[in-house]
Design a protein around this motif. Structure first.
Motif, PDB file in Angstrom:
ATOM      1  N   SER A 397      68.204 -28.088  54.466  1.00  0.00           N
ATOM      2  CA  SER A 397      67.427 -26.841  54.401  1.00  0.00           C
ATOM      3  C   SER A 397      65.954 -27.093  54.733  1.00  0.00           C
ATOM      4  O   SER A 397      65.301 -26.243  55.359  1.00  0.00           O
ATOM      5  CB  SER A 397      67.553 -26.222  53.008  1.00  0.00           C
ATOM      6  OG  SER A 397      67.019 -27.094  52.012  1.00  0.00           O
ATOM      7  N   ILE A 398      65.423 -28.260  54.340  1.00  0.00           N
ATOM      8  CA  ILE A 398      64.031 -28.590  54.657  1.00  0.00           C
ATOM      9  C   ILE A 398      63.865 -28.784  56.160  1.00  0.00           C
ATOM     10  O   ILE A 398      62.900 -28.309  56.771  1.00  0.00           O
ATOM     11  CB  ILE A 398      63.602 -29.849  53.891  1.00  0.00           C
ATOM     12  CG1 ILE A 398      63.622 -29.587  52.383  1.00  0.00           C
ATOM     13  CG2 ILE A 398      62.223 -30.307  54.332  1.00  0.00           C
ATOM     14  CD1 ILE A 398      63.313 -30.800  51.540  1.00  0.00           C
ATOM     15  N   LEU A 399      64.833 -29.469  56.768  1.00  0.00           N
ATOM     16  CA  LEU A 399      64.786 -29.671  58.218  1.00  0.00           C
ATOM     17  C   LEU A 399      64.880 -28.343  58.960  1.00  0.00           C
ATOM     18  O   LEU A 399      64.120 -28.084  59.893  1.00  0.00           O
ATOM     19  CB  LEU A 399      65.914 -30.601  58.639  1.00  0.00           C
ATOM     20  CG  LEU A 399      66.116 -30.746  60.153  1.00  0.00           C
ATOM     21  CD1 LEU A 399      64.910 -31.410  60.792  1.00  0.00           C
ATOM     22  CD2 LEU A 399      67.388 -31.534  60.456  1.00  0.00           C
ATOM     23  N   ILE A 400      65.792 -27.498  58.537  1.00  0.00           N
ATOM     24  CA  ILE A 400      65.983 -26.220  59.220  1.00  0.00           C
ATOM     25  C   ILE A 400      64.735 -25.345  59.096  1.00  0.00           C
ATOM     26  O   ILE A 400      64.340 -24.650  60.046  1.00  0.00           O
ATOM     27  CB  ILE A 400      67.231 -25.515  58.660  1.00  0.00           C
ATOM     28  CG1 ILE A 400      68.472 -26.279  59.119  1.00  0.00           C
ATOM     29  CG2 ILE A 400      67.289 -24.058  59.099  1.00  0.00           C
ATOM     30  CD1 ILE A 400      69.757 -25.793  58.526  1.00  0.00           C
ATOM     31  N   THR A 417      72.169 -41.347  61.095  1.00  0.00           N
ATOM     32  CA  THR A 417      72.837 -42.617  60.803  1.00  0.00           C
ATOM     33  C   THR A 417      72.681 -43.025  59.352  1.00  0.00           C
ATOM     34  O   THR A 417      73.581 -43.625  58.756  1.00  0.00           O
ATOM     35  CB  THR A 417      72.276 -43.721  61.717  1.00  0.00           C
ATOM     36  OG1 THR A 417      72.443 -43.330  63.087  1.00  0.00           O
ATOM     37  CG2 THR A 417      72.983 -45.040  61.471  1.00  0.00           C
ATOM     38  N   TYR A 418      71.529 -42.692  58.760  1.00  0.00           N
ATOM     39  CA  TYR A 418      71.232 -43.146  57.398  1.00  0.00           C
ATOM     40  C   TYR A 418      71.635 -42.117  56.347  1.00  0.00           C
ATOM     41  O   TYR A 418      71.065 -42.082  55.257  1.00  0.00           O
ATOM     42  CB  TYR A 418      69.742 -43.455  57.278  1.00  0.00           C
ATOM     43  CG  TYR A 418      69.263 -44.439  58.315  1.00  0.00           C
ATOM     44  CD1 TYR A 418      69.514 -45.796  58.178  1.00  0.00           C
ATOM     45  CD2 TYR A 418      68.580 -44.003  59.446  1.00  0.00           C
ATOM     46  CE1 TYR A 418      69.095 -46.708  59.137  1.00  0.00           C
ATOM     47  CE2 TYR A 418      68.153 -44.905  60.411  1.00  0.00           C
ATOM     48  CZ  TYR A 418      68.412 -46.247  60.247  1.00  0.00           C
ATOM     49  OH  TYR A 418      68.004 -47.134  61.195  1.00  0.00           O
ATOM     50  N   LYS A 419      72.639 -41.296  56.663  1.00  0.00           N
ATOM     51  CA  LYS A 419      73.049 -40.254  55.712  1.00  0.00           C
ATOM     52  C   LYS A 419      73.617 -40.840  54.429  1.00  0.00           C
ATOM     53  O   LYS A 419      73.667 -40.169  53.388  1.00  0.00           O
ATOM     54  CB  LYS A 419      74.053 -39.313  56.363  1.00  0.00           C
ATOM     55  CG  LYS A 419      75.297 -40.000  56.894  1.00  0.00           C
ATOM     56  CD  LYS A 419      76.176 -38.997  57.605  1.00  0.00           C
ATOM     57  CE  LYS A 419      77.387 -39.688  58.232  1.00  0.00           C
ATOM     58  NZ  LYS A 419      76.982 -40.600  59.317  1.00  0.00           N
ATOM     59  N   PHE A 420      74.087 -42.096  54.461  1.00  0.00           N
ATOM     60  CA  PHE A 420      74.607 -42.709  53.236  1.00  0.00           C
ATOM     61  C   PHE A 420      73.473 -42.970  52.235  1.00  0.00           C
ATOM     62  O   PHE A 420      73.716 -43.192  51.056  1.00  0.00           O
ATOM     63  CB  PHE A 420      75.338 -44.010  53.560  1.00  0.00           C
ATOM     64  CG  PHE A 420      74.492 -45.068  54.200  1.00  0.00           C
ATOM     65  CD1 PHE A 420      73.827 -46.009  53.434  1.00  0.00           C
ATOM     66  CD2 PHE A 420      74.353 -45.112  55.585  1.00  0.00           C
ATOM     67  CE1 PHE A 420      73.039 -46.974  54.033  1.00  0.00           C
ATOM     68  CE2 PHE A 420      73.566 -46.077  56.179  1.00  0.00           C
ATOM     69  CZ  PHE A 420      72.912 -47.011  55.407  1.00  0.00           C
ATOM     70  N   ASN A 422      70.858 -40.697  52.135  1.00  0.00           N
ATOM     71  CA  ASN A 422      70.259 -39.382  51.917  1.00  0.00           C
ATOM     72  C   ASN A 422      71.334 -38.316  51.973  1.00  0.00           C
ATOM     73  O   ASN A 422      72.514 -38.596  52.229  1.00  0.00           O
ATOM     74  CB  ASN A 422      69.225 -39.069  53.013  1.00  0.00           C
ATOM     75  CG  ASN A 422      68.295 -40.215  53.307  1.00  0.00           C
ATOM     76  OD1 ASN A 422      67.327 -40.419  52.608  1.00  0.00           O
ATOM     77  ND2 ASN A 422      68.587 -40.983  54.356  1.00  0.00           N
ATOM     78  N   GLN A 423      70.927 -37.086  51.803  1.00  0.00           N
ATOM     79  CA  GLN A 423      71.802 -35.977  52.123  1.00  0.00           C
ATOM     80  C   GLN A 423      71.824 -35.816  53.643  1.00  0.00           C
ATOM     81  O   GLN A 423      70.797 -35.964  54.297  1.00  0.00           O
ATOM     82  CB  GLN A 423      71.298 -34.694  51.469  1.00  0.00           C
ATOM     83  CG  GLN A 423      71.314 -34.730  49.950  1.00  0.00           C
ATOM     84  CD  GLN A 423      70.954 -33.395  49.352  1.00  0.00           C
ATOM     85  OE1 GLN A 423      71.476 -32.353  49.761  1.00  0.00           O
ATOM     86  NE2 GLN A 423      70.053 -33.405  48.372  1.00  0.00           N
ATOM     87  N   PRO A 424      72.972 -35.513  54.220  1.00  0.00           N
ATOM     88  CA  PRO A 424      73.040 -35.426  55.691  1.00  0.00           C
ATOM     89  C   PRO A 424      72.236 -34.249  56.233  1.00  0.00           C
ATOM     90  O   PRO A 424      72.148 -33.188  55.607  1.00  0.00           O
ATOM     91  CB  PRO A 424      74.545 -35.251  55.953  1.00  0.00           C
ATOM     92  CG  PRO A 424      75.092 -34.668  54.692  1.00  0.00           C
ATOM     93  CD  PRO A 424      74.274 -35.273  53.584  1.00  0.00           C
ATOM     94  N   THR A 459      72.886 -38.130  66.608  1.00  0.00           N
ATOM     95  CA  THR A 459      73.548 -39.428  66.503  1.00  0.00           C
ATOM     96  C   THR A 459      73.929 -39.721  65.064  1.00  0.00           C
ATOM     97  O   THR A 459      73.221 -39.346  64.123  1.00  0.00           O
ATOM     98  CB  THR A 459      72.637 -40.557  67.025  1.00  0.00           C
ATOM     99  OG1 THR A 459      71.367 -40.505  66.336  1.00  0.00           O
ATOM    100  CG2 THR A 459      72.370 -40.406  68.503  1.00  0.00           C
ATOM    101  N   GLY A 460      75.069 -40.408  64.915  1.00  0.00           N
ATOM    102  CA  GLY A 460      75.508 -40.861  63.608  1.00  0.00           C
ATOM    103  C   GLY A 460      75.930 -39.757  62.661  1.00  0.00           C
ATOM    104  O   GLY A 460      75.898 -39.939  61.448  1.00  0.00           O
ATOM    105  N   CYS A 461      76.338 -38.592  63.185  1.00  0.00           N
ATOM    106  CA  CYS A 461      76.681 -37.481  62.299  1.00  0.00           C
ATOM    107  C   CYS A 461      78.193 -37.422  62.053  1.00  0.00           C
ATOM    108  O   CYS A 461      78.987 -37.933  62.848  1.00  0.00           O
ATOM    109  CB  CYS A 461      76.183 -36.163  62.884  1.00  0.00           C
ATOM    110  SG  CYS A 461      76.660 -35.896  64.594  1.00  0.00           S
ATOM    111  N   SER A 462      78.591 -36.802  60.954  1.00  0.00           N
ATOM    112  CA  SER A 462      80.016 -36.678  60.632  1.00  0.00           C
ATOM    113  C   SER A 462      80.297 -35.580  59.614  1.00  0.00           C
ATOM    114  O   SER A 462      81.434 -35.130  59.494  1.00  0.00           O
ATOM    115  CB  SER A 462      80.560 -38.013  60.091  1.00  0.00           C
ATOM    116  OG  SER A 462      79.880 -38.399  58.918  1.00  0.00           O
TER     117      SER A 462
END
Length: 531
Positions: A397-400, A417-420, A422-424, A459-462
């Protein structure tokens, strides 16, 4: 078939196309044997030799020169491959302690085939004007005499470049003995330096003290890289010495260094790109330096240091620094640089790159600073945004909200890539906000987020539903609007031209099949799915 022979076979050069095409059927070893054999036969019977010459022998020198140039262009040198880096000055991840100590290899390999090729290659200065040399992986296995031999080889190669502008990289890492032998070998050619990258201990830069502005008249790009200062660690005074060379260059356009010249140095007058690696009193010193850079267009700050306070008084009482030409701002490890950001006015800011670690603190404070910076600079929107943060403590929500404040974005890259940690960032909701909405009153459709986006890289999304991604692609990449990256006259502004998405999981067959069909039709949509 080896790439070298493939390049020769495919080479086209007027009436000699068929002649050169025959090289694809010749083994490299036979090239050496046949050429030397025919050379000996020519000495015995010139007339008979002329009638038995192979296509290799009959090819004019110009043919070989063009082939050699093609081969040289196919060799990649990681230290100069800036496409592998997101911003200039960052050491490429591909650089390794393994592999050849001297690159490129192509000129040397060509010179070893036969005397004819050696004479041809060594007569081509543009084969030898690029040089990358690095210290061996296990320095303990080398002695001074071997280092001296490498230095002599460096001199020999550079001498073959004649009067061509030189592009040089020395990667000595922590090997000060290696640096002290190689750098002096470069000094006789300083008049031809155009690009110089030096990765070495600071003490090794003392070899550059003898150079003056008249010795380096063509140097336009200088990069010096040494070990970063670690907060809490101490360094000897000798390690903090500035590099005198940087105070003497008035022609330079690009500078990357940890050793900033004084703010009165002439080096800043024509500078267009500046990468400042970590220094201790960042805000206080950088503001003085930036005030001396009237033409600066790209500013990059990297390192793990925290921004020092401007003065004992609040930052708000400091006059803002206006940088009228700055277009791109790159921040590595941005948390802690809020005081600096609050001191700048950038009326032509177009591009923002945020990467690195946030030390577990929220990156929202940096985004808030950027929003205030835009408002202060009267900038309605960024045009390019890249985010690759670790441990940023932000949710989607902050990014959006930040994307919504930049409606004119044309390029967006988000690294999840570093979602592990943080929150994705990349979620189904993210694709929902990017999807165009259609209605009877608006049949063309309207995107809630980034309506002018032309290029998207994720990149690195899932953490999203495949159906949401498919709906997004169909709404923002309609087949009737884009083909082979050619915008039709009636294409809506909300249509994407390029899409690259890297997914770290398996994808549904329908989504993969749809993207595959679009790729076959020439659309620039790439979906990299890895389980």
């Amino acid at each position: 078939m080896a790439p070298e022979l493939t390049a020769m076979r495919d080479f086209q050069f007027g009436p000699y196309k068929m002649m050169v095409g025959q090289l694809g059927a010749i083994h490299p070893a036979s090239l050496v044997f046949d050429t030397s054999h025919h050379f000996r036969q020519s000495l015995k019977n010139p007339r008979e030799f002329s009638s038995t010459m192979t296509p290799c022998d009959r090819a004019p020198v110009e043919i070989w020169q063009n082939i050699f140039l093609i081969l040289a262009q196919t060799e990649s040198i990681p230290e100069f491959d800036e496409l592998e880096c997101q911003f200039w000055g960052r050491k490429p991840q591909l650089s390794s302690t393994r592999g050849p100590l001297i690159l490129p290899r192509t000129p040397s390999l060509l010179s070893q085939v036969c005397s004819q090729w050696r004479e041809c290659a060594q007569g081509m200065p543009d084969l030898w004007n690029v040089l990358s040399v690095k210290s061996p992986r296990y320095a303990s296995q080398y002695n001074s005499s071997q280092y001296t031999g490498i230095a002599k080889l460096v001199k020999r190669r550079l001498s073959l470049s004649r009067f061509m502008p030189l592009k040089i990289c020395v990667d000595a890492k922590d090997d000060i003995e290696f640096a002290r032998l190689i750098i002096p070998a470069l000094l006789p050619f300083s008049q031809l330096w155009e690009t110089m990258h030096l990765y070495a201990p600071p003490l090794a830069f003392a070899n550059l003290d003898s150079l003056h502005a008249s010795n380096i008249p063509h140097l336009v790009s200088l990069k010096t890289v040494s070990q970063m200062f670690v907060p809490g660690a101490t360094a000897s005074p000798s390690e903090l010495t500035c590099i005198p060379l940087t105070d003497r260059i008035s022609t330079i356009r690009r500078l990357c260094t940890s050793f900033l010249p004084s703010s009165t140095s002439p080096v800043y007058g024509a500078l267009e790109e500046l990468h400042i690696q970590q220094i201790r009193s960042e805000t206080r010193l950088i503001l003085l330096v930036l005030a001396s850079c009237p033409r600066l267009k790209v500013l990059t700050l990297s390192g793990f240091g925290l921004t020092m306070p401007l003065t004992n008084s609040p930052a708000a009482s400091q006059p803002a620094l206006i940088m009228p030409e700055l277009e791109a701002l790159n921040l590595e490890h941005p948390v802690g640089r809020e005081a600096l950001l609050d001191s700048l006015v950038l009326p032509h800011l177009q591009s923002l790159f945020l990467c690195g670690k946030s030390s577990g603190e929220s990156g929202q404070s940096v985004l808030n600073c950027i929003n205030r910076l835009k408002e202060r600079s009267d900038v309605s929107s960024l045009e390019r945004l890249s985010i690759s943060l670790e441990m940023h403590s932000m949710d989607h929500s902050i990014l959006i909200a930040f994307l919504r404040a930049n409606p004119s974005l044309k390029y967006l890259w988000i690294d999840d890539t570093y979602k592990f940690m943080n929150q994705p960032f990349i979620t189904s909701y993210f694709f929902d906000t990017l999807t165009k909405r259609f209605s009877e009153s608006n049949p063309i459709g309207e995107a809630l987020l980034c309506p002018q986006l032309e290029s998207l890289k994720l990149t690195g999304c899932s953490e999203f539903e495949d159906a949401k991604l498919l709906t997004f692609l169909k709404s923002r990449c309609p087949l009737e609007c884009y083909k082979a990256n050619i915008r039709s006259k009636d294409a809506p502004t909300a249509t994407l031209a390029r899409v690259h998405i890297s997914v770290k999981r398996k994808m549904e067959a329908e989504l993969l099949e749809t993207v595959h069909q679009w790729e076959e039709m020439g659309y620039l949509i790439n979906l990299d799915s890895r389980s």
